[in-house]
Structure formats: structure tokens, C-alpha cells
Motif scaffolding. Structure first.
Motif, mmCIF file in Angstrom:
data_model
loop_
_atom_site.group_PDB
_atom_site.id
_atom_site.type_symbol
_atom_site.label_atom_id
_atom_site.label_comp_id
_atom_site.label_asym_id
_atom_site.label_seq_id
_atom_site.Cartn_x
_atom_site.Cartn_y
_atom_site.Cartn_z
ATOM 1 N N THR A 94 0.822 -1.210 0.000
ATOM 2 C CA THR A 94 0.000 0.000 0.000
ATOM 3 C C THR A 94 0.856 1.260 0.000
ATOM 4 O O THR A 94 1.920 1.295 0.631
ATOM 5 C CB THR A 94 -0.945 0.038 1.221
ATOM 6 N N GLU A 129 -1.958 7.186 6.468
ATOM 7 C CA GLU A 129 -2.716 5.942 6.587
ATOM 8 C C GLU A 129 -2.520 5.067 5.348
ATOM 9 O O GLU A 129 -2.038 5.529 4.314
ATOM 10 C CB GLU A 129 -4.219 6.250 6.724
ATOM 11 N N LYS A 130 -2.927 3.807 5.460
ATOM 12 C CA LYS A 130 -2.960 2.934 4.294
ATOM 13 C C LYS A 130 -3.984 3.485 3.306
ATOM 14 O O LYS A 130 -4.866 4.273 3.676
ATOM 15 C CB LYS A 130 -3.299 1.505 4.699
ATOM 16 N N SER A 138 -7.181 3.794 0.690
ATOM 17 C CA SER A 138 -8.578 3.370 0.789
ATOM 18 C C SER A 138 -8.773 2.001 0.155
ATOM 19 O O SER A 138 -9.632 1.221 0.581
ATOM 20 C CB SER A 138 -9.489 4.392 0.112
ATOM 21 N N THR A 181 -7.834 -0.533 2.720
ATOM 22 C CA THR A 181 -8.936 -0.664 3.679
ATOM 23 C C THR A 181 -10.028 -1.562 3.109
ATOM 24 O O THR A 181 -10.569 -2.434 3.801
ATOM 25 C CB THR A 181 -9.513 0.718 4.024
ATOM 26 N N ARG A 182 -10.344 -1.365 1.834
ATOM 27 C CA ARG A 182 -11.361 -2.201 1.187
ATOM 28 C C ARG A 182 -10.931 -3.669 1.191
ATOM 29 O O ARG A 182 -11.752 -4.557 1.441
ATOM 30 C CB ARG A 182 -11.583 -1.707 -0.244
ATOM 31 N N GLU A 199 -11.432 -5.082 4.652
ATOM 32 C CA GLU A 199 -12.859 -5.238 4.928
ATOM 33 C C GLU A 199 -13.434 -6.468 4.235
ATOM 34 O O GLU A 199 -14.227 -7.219 4.831
ATOM 35 C CB GLU A 199 -13.610 -3.982 4.479
ATOM 36 N N ASN A 251 -1.314 -1.464 11.870
ATOM 37 C CA ASN A 251 -2.725 -1.590 11.528
ATOM 38 C C ASN A 251 -2.990 -2.812 10.662
ATOM 39 O O ASN A 251 -3.857 -3.641 10.959
ATOM 40 C CB ASN A 251 -3.174 -0.315 10.814
ATOM 41 N N SER A 256 -4.646 -6.468 11.807
ATOM 42 C CA SER A 256 -5.879 -6.904 11.153
ATOM 43 C C SER A 256 -5.734 -8.315 10.603
ATOM 44 O O SER A 256 -6.632 -9.153 10.756
ATOM 45 C CB SER A 256 -6.245 -5.933 10.022
#
Length: 243
Positions: free
Chosen positions: A96, A102-103, A105, A108-109, A112, A151, A155
Motif C-alpha cells: 500500500t 494511513e494505508k 482506501s 482498507t477495502r 474489509e 494496523n 488486522s
């Protein structure tokens, strides 16, 4: 000396590039990941890689967003095929860029949608991702490598991946606008710290994946979600509180 007798030829790895850039745009994250890919391929690991931005992967909590979606809004979803490729691999590496510390988006997807599979089990009754190992690689022009590593790796271990030592590698240029990893004169490919961490990560992922595969997966015992749901307590000192 490096153990040149280790055999990793039965391992598969998947590198998921979470750049915001679709192909064929140049991805600095891919440029960094290619170093780890080269190490693994040189030792017989079969490597698959793709950019998540090249596919339709909608937000959602279901393994397939074309099914069981309330309201009849059923978008096209490439995730079932992509998740199959991820689940076929012994090793997952998430790549990423850094955006606002932050990482991306897209990363993040990815997390998720992986989480959307967390209710499924393997043939031992363990969570689906048991028996696999994972790492993360990060590029950018701002601070955030360690924050993003914490993070992403948290996860992934929460989902069931085994995280070996030194499972992250990254490169950042000067704070603020400046050269990216692949830019001429950036110094990125030559950076000793990044080169070392990339090598350590690749080797530790291969060692861990080989151990897990040789053992038939993560050891069973006290970690079966299926058995817990059926009433097992695995020696917890308060069995009377079972519902």
C-alpha cells in the motif's frame, strides 16, 4: 549463512497491490514489492500478483456482494474470484502507498472484504485463514510506515494469519512532495534499511509458510470455532458461564 537447502518450491504467494492507480500506470508500491517477489521466485515459490484497483470490488460484509444484498442493489463483484486466489496462497503480502499517514482506501477495502470471510471455517473448524502467513510493504512521501504496519498486520493476525518476525518493509522519501520510490535519483532501490527489511520479510514469510505447510496447517487444539460453538470450553476456568 542463509540456509540454501530449504525447499520452498511447494509454496504459493499472492501479492495484492493496493495502489490507487489502475494498470498500466507506474506503481511505486509494485516497484518495491517486485524485490520480494524476485526473492521468493528465485527459491521456487509460485507467485501471483494483482492490483485491487483493476477490479470491481464493492464495499460490503458479504463474501459475494451479488448475493444476499438487502434492497436488491447487487453490484458486479470480482471479489469471489480474487478471494479464491488469496485463499489458494500460503503467503499473503499486502502492498500500500501512504495517504495522510494511513494505508490507502483500496487497502482498507481489501481488509474489509477479507473480514467478510471471517465467519467461514477450514476443515479443522478453525477460522478460514489459519495455516497461512502474511506481511506488508509500504511506499510514500510521508511518515506512516510503522503506523500502517501495525494496523495491517494486526488486522491480518486477527483474521487468523500467522505474522512472522520482521513482516514489514517500506520506503519513504523526504517529508512532503518529493521523489517516489521508482523515480530516478530517489535513492529508494538503493536504501540499505529497505533492502534489508525486504529480504528479512521475504525469507521469514517463506520459512513460516513452509513450517505451517509441513505441519498440515496451524496446530489444532483449543482453537476450533466449530467446537466452541458446540459447547467446548478448552479448559477455560469458568465453564459455567457457557450460554
Amino acid at each position: 549463512m542463509t540456509d540454501s537447502t530449504a525447499d520452498f518450491s511447494n509454496l504459493k504467494a499472492v501479492f495484492v497491490n493496493c495502489t490507487l492507480k489502475p494498470s498500466p500506470d507506474t506503481s511505486n508500491t509494485q516497484g518495491l514489492m517486485d524485490n520480494a517477489i524476485a526473492i521468493m521466485e528465485s527459491h521456487g515459490v509460485s507467485v501471483d500478483t494483482f492490483r485491487l484497483a483493476d477490479y470491481d470490488v464493492p464495499a460490503g460484509v458479504y463474501p459475494d456482494m451479488t448475493e444476499n444484498v438487502p434492497g436488491g442493489n447487487r453490484p458486479h463483484d470480482d471479489w469471489p474470484e480474487l478471494s479464491r486466489r488469496i485463499l489458494e496462497a500460503d503467503i499473503l503480502v499486502v502492498g500500500t502507498p501512504i495517504w495522510l499517514g494511513e494505508k490507502s482506501s483500496v487497502a482498507t477495502r481489501l481488509i474489509e472484504r477479507l473480514y467478510g470471510l471471517s465467519g467461514e471455517l477450514n476443515d479443522r473448524g478453525q477460522f478460514l485463514f489459519y495455516g497461512r502467513t502474511a506481511g506488508v510493504m509500504i511506499t510514500g512521501n510521508e511518515d506512516g510506515i510503522k503506523h500502517i504496519s501495525m494496523n495491517v498486520l494486526y488486522s491480518l493476525q486477527h483474521l487468523g494469519y500467522v505474522i512472522p518476525p520482521n513482516a514489514d518493509a517500506g520506503w519513504v522519501g523526504p517529508v512532503g512532495p518529493g521523489p517516489s520510490y521508482l523515480d530516478e535519483g530517489s535513492g529508494g532501490p538503493e536504501t540499505e534499511f529497505t533492502r534489508r527489511n525486504t529480504a528479512f520479510m521475504a525469507w521469514n514469510l517463506m520459512h513460516t509458510a513452509a513450517w505451517l505447510k509441513a505441519g498440515g496447517g496451524f496446530p489444532a487444539g483449543g482453537n476450533s470455532s466449530e467446537e466452541w460453538s458446540e459447547g467446548a470450553t478448552f479448559d477455560h476456568p469458568n465453564p459455567e458461564y457457557r450460554r
